[in-house]
Design an enzyme around this catalytic site. Structure first.
Site, short mmCIF file in Angstrom:
data_model
loop_
_atom_site.label_atom_id
_atom_site.label_comp_id
_atom_site.label_asym_id
_atom_site.label_seq_id
_atom_site.Cartn_x
_atom_site.Cartn_y
_atom_site.Cartn_z
N ASP A 69 -8.21 -5.66 6.38
CA ASP A 69 -7.84 -6.47 5.27
C ASP A 69 -6.50 -6.82 5.55
O ASP A 69 -5.80 -7.19 4.53
CB ASP A 69 -7.83 -5.78 4.00
CG ASP A 69 -7.12 -4.44 3.95
OD1 ASP A 69 -6.33 -4.10 5.09
OD2 ASP A 69 -7.07 -3.78 2.83
N HIS A 126 -4.14 4.60 9.81
CA HIS A 126 -5.51 4.07 10.00
C HIS A 126 -5.48 2.38 10.25
O HIS A 126 -4.33 1.89 9.77
CB HIS A 126 -6.43 4.13 8.73
CG HIS A 126 -6.76 5.60 8.76
ND1 HIS A 126 -5.97 6.87 8.21
CD2 HIS A 126 -7.84 6.41 9.21
CE1 HIS A 126 -6.50 7.89 8.35
NE2 HIS A 126 -7.55 7.71 8.91
N ARG A 131 -4.85 -4.64 9.55
CA ARG A 131 -3.64 -3.75 8.77
C ARG A 131 -3.57 -2.66 9.35
O ARG A 131 -4.46 -1.79 9.13
CB ARG A 131 -3.79 -3.78 7.29
CG ARG A 131 -2.77 -2.98 6.48
CD ARG A 131 -2.94 -3.01 4.96
NE ARG A 131 -4.23 -2.53 4.58
CZ ARG A 131 -4.47 -1.46 4.04
NH1 ARG A 131 -3.64 -0.53 3.76
NH2 ARG A 131 -5.73 -1.27 3.54
N CYS A 134 -2.03 0.83 8.80
CA CYS A 134 -1.27 1.33 8.02
C CYS A 134 -0.91 2.70 8.51
O CYS A 134 -1.63 3.60 8.81
CB CYS A 134 -2.35 1.56 6.74
SG CYS A 134 -1.72 2.35 5.23
N CYS A 165 0.67 -1.37 -0.02
CA CYS A 165 -0.08 -0.10 0.04
C CYS A 165 0.83 1.37 0.09
O CYS A 165 0.40 2.35 -0.21
CB CYS A 165 -0.88 0.03 1.26
SG CYS A 165 -0.12 -0.03 2.79
N HIS A 193 -1.60 11.61 15.52
CA HIS A 193 -2.20 10.79 14.66
C HIS A 193 -1.14 9.72 13.83
O HIS A 193 0.06 10.30 13.65
CB HIS A 193 -2.73 11.57 13.57
CG HIS A 193 -2.99 10.93 12.08
ND1 HIS A 193 -4.49 10.10 12.00
CD2 HIS A 193 -2.52 10.94 10.90
CE1 HIS A 193 -4.42 9.71 10.95
NE2 HIS A 193 -3.48 9.93 10.17
#
Length: 133
Positions: A110, A106, A119, A121, A66, A103
């Site tokens: 999946d 996310h 996951r 990410c 990704c 932050h």
């Protein structure tokens, strides 16, 4: 649970690079495939770039393709928190540092089914790698 670390906007700006500040304090996202930790295979722990709290272990990192570091779980319970995120017309789950509310990225359902199916990410500018931990 540790007490939340709070700093003023000026203190965060002084401590962080402009990109780190944008991602961690303004909920930004770095460009995919641009991060330093995307393909790191060395053993170690990833810490929050803001407060240095340990967050993820390299052992649980995988290549999701990704463009961002992906982990199937955080280092332990209580090191990250989840918040609903409906920005950009999407329904997602934001991952933030439990100690300083930075932050991080996310979490999606999946990930590898043979482990957690999750996951995480994570923006590489939001984490700092400590090899050998």
């Amino acid at each position: 649970m540790r007490k939340k670390l709070e700093k003023s906007e000026a203190e965060w700006r002084e401590q962080l690079t402009p990109e780190q500040y944008h991602v961690t304090r303004e909920k930004g996202t770095e460009r995919p495939f641009s991060g330093d930790y995307r393909v790191n295979d060395e053993q170690g722990i990833y810490h929050c770039v803001c407060c240095h709290a340990p967050l993820f272990e390299n052992e649980h990192k995988f290549d999701a393709g990704c463009g961002w570091p992906s982990f199937d779980r955080p280092l332990g319970t209580g090191c990250v928190e989840h918040q609903a995120d409906s920005s950009h017309g999407m329904q997602r789950v934001e991952v933030i540092c439990a100690r300083c509310d930075a932050h991080l990225g996310h979490v999606f359902p999946d990930g590898p089914q043979e482990t957690t199916g999750q996951r995480f990410c994570i923006n590489s500018v939001a984490i700092d790698f400590h090899p050998g931990e």
